[in-house]
Design a protein around this motif. Structure first.
Motif, PDB file in Angstrom:
ATOM      1  N   THR A   1      84.391  99.424 101.363  1.00 45.05           N
ATOM      2  CA  THR A   1      85.012  98.509 100.404  1.00 45.05           C
ATOM      3  C   THR A   1      85.828  97.443 101.137  1.00 45.05           C
ATOM      4  N   SER A   2      86.108  96.379 100.428  1.00 42.51           N
ATOM      5  CA  SER A   2      86.946  95.315 100.976  1.00 42.51           C
ATOM      6  C   SER A   2      87.899  94.843  99.883  1.00 42.51           C
ATOM      7  N   GLU A   3      89.167  94.998 100.162  1.00 42.18           N
ATOM      8  CA  GLU A   3      90.237  94.598  99.250  1.00 42.18           C
ATOM      9  C   GLU A   3      90.239  95.396  97.936  1.00 42.18           C
ATOM     10  N   TRP A   4      89.874  96.659  98.034  1.00 37.24           N
ATOM     11  CA  TRP A   4      89.962  97.561  96.895  1.00 37.24           C
ATOM     12  C   TRP A   4      91.322  98.247  96.916  1.00 37.24           C
ATOM     13  N   SER A   5      91.788  98.638  95.738  1.00 39.73           N
ATOM     14  CA  SER A   5      93.038  99.390  95.647  1.00 39.73           C
ATOM     15  C   SER A   5      92.769 100.855  95.987  1.00 39.73           C
ATOM     16  N   ALA A   6      93.845 101.578  96.303  1.00 43.06           N
ATOM     17  CA  ALA A   6      93.724 103.012  96.573  1.00 43.06           C
ATOM     18  C   ALA A   6      93.129 103.727  95.368  1.00 43.06           C
ATOM     19  N   GLU A   7      93.523 103.308  94.174  1.00 41.47           N
ATOM     20  CA  GLU A   7      92.999 103.924  92.944  1.00 41.47           C
ATOM     21  C   GLU A   7      91.484 103.703  92.824  1.00 41.47           C
ATOM     22  N   GLN A   8      91.004 102.524  93.134  1.00 43.75           N
ATOM     23  CA  GLN A   8      89.567 102.236  93.040  1.00 43.75           C
ATOM     24  C   GLN A   8      88.786 103.034  94.083  1.00 43.75           C
ATOM     25  N   ILE A   9      89.317 103.120  95.288  1.00 43.37           N
ATOM     26  CA  ILE A   9      88.647 103.887  96.339  1.00 43.37           C
ATOM     27  C   ILE A   9      88.610 105.366  95.969  1.00 43.37           C
ATOM     28  N   THR A  10      89.704 105.881  95.447  1.00 42.59           N
ATOM     29  CA  THR A  10      89.769 107.277  95.016  1.00 42.59           C
ATOM     30  C   THR A  10      88.755 107.539  93.905  1.00 42.59           C
ATOM     31  N   ASP A  11      88.646 106.616  92.964  1.00 47.65           N
ATOM     32  CA  ASP A  11      87.677 106.740  91.873  1.00 47.65           C
ATOM     33  C   ASP A  11      86.252 106.796  92.425  1.00 47.65           C
TER      34      ASP A  11
ATOM     35  N   GLY B   1      67.462  88.945 109.754  1.00 46.37           N
ATOM     36  CA  GLY B   1      66.251  89.278 110.491  1.00 46.37           C
ATOM     37  C   GLY B   1      66.287  90.698 111.024  1.00 46.37           C
ATOM     38  N   LEU B   2      66.975  91.580 110.301  1.00 45.53           N
ATOM     39  CA  LEU B   2      67.126  92.971 110.716  1.00 45.53           C
ATOM     40  C   LEU B   2      66.518  93.908 109.686  1.00 45.53           C
ATOM     41  N   GLU B   3      66.161  95.106 110.135  1.00 47.04           N
ATOM     42  CA  GLU B   3      65.645  96.127 109.228  1.00 47.04           C
ATOM     43  C   GLU B   3      66.772  96.856 108.505  1.00 47.04           C
ATOM     44  N   TYR B   4      67.953  96.872 109.123  1.00 51.08           N
ATOM     45  CA  TYR B   4      69.095  97.575 108.533  1.00 51.08           C
ATOM     46  C   TYR B   4      70.391  96.987 109.067  1.00 51.08           C
ATOM     47  N   VAL B   5      71.469  97.222 108.348  1.00 48.98           N
ATOM     48  CA  VAL B   5      72.821  96.993 108.859  1.00 48.98           C
ATOM     49  C   VAL B   5      73.472  98.362 109.001  1.00 48.98           C
ATOM     50  N   ASP B   6      74.435  98.433 109.861  1.00 48.06           N
ATOM     51  CA  ASP B   6      75.134  99.707 110.035  1.00 48.06           C
ATOM     52  C   ASP B   6      76.112  99.940 108.901  1.00 48.06           C
ATOM     53  N   LEU B   7      76.811  98.872 108.517  1.00 50.21           N
ATOM     54  CA  LEU B   7      77.844  98.951 107.486  1.00 50.21           C
ATOM     55  C   LEU B   7      77.580  97.905 106.420  1.00 50.21           C
ATOM     56  N   ILE B   8      77.720  98.313 105.160  1.00 45.64           N
ATOM     57  CA  ILE B   8      77.630  97.354 104.066  1.00 45.64           C
ATOM     58  C   ILE B   8      78.853  97.572 103.178  1.00 45.64           C
ATOM     59  N   PHE B   9      79.513  96.480 102.874  1.00 44.09           N
ATOM     60  CA  PHE B   9      80.758  96.527 102.120  1.00 44.09           C
ATOM     61  C   PHE B   9      80.587  95.973 100.710  1.00 44.09           C
ATOM     62  N   ALA B  10      81.314  96.546  99.763  1.00 44.22           N
ATOM     63  CA  ALA B  10      81.546  95.922  98.461  1.00 44.22           C
ATOM     64  C   ALA B  10      82.684  94.933  98.719  1.00 44.22           C
ATOM     65  N   HIS B  11      82.349  93.645  98.779  1.00 48.17           N
ATOM     66  CA  HIS B  11      83.296  92.629  99.257  1.00 48.17           C
ATOM     67  C   HIS B  11      84.561  92.526  98.414  1.00 48.17           C
ATOM     68  N   ARG B  12      84.483  92.833  97.158  1.00 49.72           N
ATOM     69  CA  ARG B  12      85.641  92.889  96.261  1.00 49.72           C
ATOM     70  C   ARG B  12      85.356  93.965  95.220  1.00 49.72           C
ATOM     71  N   PRO B  13      86.375  94.444  94.536  1.00 53.85           N
ATOM     72  CA  PRO B  13      86.123  95.367  93.422  1.00 53.85           C
ATOM     73  C   PRO B  13      85.520  94.600  92.251  1.00 53.85           C
ATOM     74  N   ASP B  14      84.796  95.307  91.417  1.00 56.65           N
ATOM     75  CA  ASP B  14      84.192  94.697  90.230  1.00 56.65           C
ATOM     76  C   ASP B  14      84.613  95.528  89.020  1.00 56.65           C
ATOM     77  N   ASP B  15      85.599  95.045  88.294  1.00 65.51           N
ATOM     78  CA  ASP B  15      86.115  95.779  87.137  1.00 65.51           C
ATOM     79  C   ASP B  15      85.168  95.760  85.946  1.00 65.51           C
ATOM     80  N   LEU B  16      84.118  94.951  86.005  1.00 67.35           N
ATOM     81  CA  LEU B  16      83.175  94.842  84.888  1.00 67.35           C
ATOM     82  C   LEU B  16      81.974  95.770  85.028  1.00 67.35           C
ATOM     83  N   THR B  17      81.754  96.304  86.226  1.00 68.84           N
ATOM     84  CA  THR B  17      80.622  97.199  86.456  1.00 68.84           C
ATOM     85  C   THR B  17      81.142  98.628  86.566  1.00 68.84           C
ATOM     86  N   PRO B  18      80.526  99.573  85.867  1.00 72.13           N
ATOM     87  CA  PRO B  18      80.977 100.969  85.967  1.00 72.13           C
ATOM     88  C   PRO B  18      80.921 101.468  87.412  1.00 72.13           C
ATOM     89  N   MET B  19      81.930 102.191  87.825  1.00 68.01           N
ATOM     90  CA  MET B  19      82.008 102.686  89.197  1.00 68.01           C
ATOM     91  C   MET B  19      80.814 103.560  89.550  1.00 68.01           C
TER      92      MET B  19
END
Length: 179
Positions: free
Chosen positions: A151-161, A112-130
């Motif tokens: 991000t949530s539960e992403w590796s350092a490599e994924q975050i760096t990418d 019931g909000l117009e916006y959230v302050d933070l939105i996370f990618a709850h897990r990495p998705d190796d099937l979708t291009p970064m």
């Protein structure tokens, strides 16, 4: 309550946050959750975290009803949600542009909000291009549906990418990681 800046932003969040993950059938009624949220807020906690998948979206609804019930000013809260799982259909999970945008919109409706302050990618998705992931979260920010993404539960490599692609495209990279 102590507050800290979130990552390299100017956003101040309480060192403790209130999380909305409650397993189905746990026996915790909405009144109990609301009372816990009120107690947290009165103690100075400003960060309230949920996700589209928590209790099949009911956690977001409960949070939204609490915010309305207590008449909390939106500017006094830092609300976060996470996108990855919302159903079992082929486009109801993962980090495709379609799911990120539809998931964010559905989360806002449940909250019931117009916006959230933070939105996370709850897990990495190796099937979708970064690049698709980075562009989609930036679209959500540009629409004013969220201020920051992370991000949530992403590796350092994924975050760096993600940061490398965002920088290359002149876009916003992830600000925070929730392990």
């Amino acid at each position: 309550m102590e507050y800290r800046f979130l990552g390299c932003s100017g956003l101040q969040v309480s060192v403790l946050s209130f999380g909305g993950w409650v397993p189905k059938g746990s026996g915790h009624g909405e009144d109990v959750v609301h009372e816990c949220m009120r107690t947290a807020y009165e103690a100075g906690i400003n960060c309230f975290d949920t996700a589209e998948t928590y209790m099949d979206g009911e956690s977001e609804r409960i949070f939204g009803r609490a915010i309305k019930k207590f008449g909390w000013e939106r500017k006094s809260l830092v609300v976060s949600t996470k996108i990855y799982w919302s159903g079992s259909g082929p486009n109801e999970f993962g980090l495709s542009r379609k799911h990120i945008i539809e998931g964010a919109k559905a989360s806002l409706e449940r909250l019931g909000l117009e916006y959230v302050d933070l939105i996370f990618a709850h897990r990495p998705d190796d099937l979708t291009p970064m690049e698709e992931v980075v562009r989609a979260f930036n679209w959500v920010i540009e629409k004013g549906w969220a201020f920051y993404w992370g991000t949530s539960e992403w590796s350092a490599e994924q975050i760096t990418d993600a940061h490398r692609i965002a920088e290359k495209l002149g876009l916003i990279g992830p600000l925070m990681e929730q392990p």
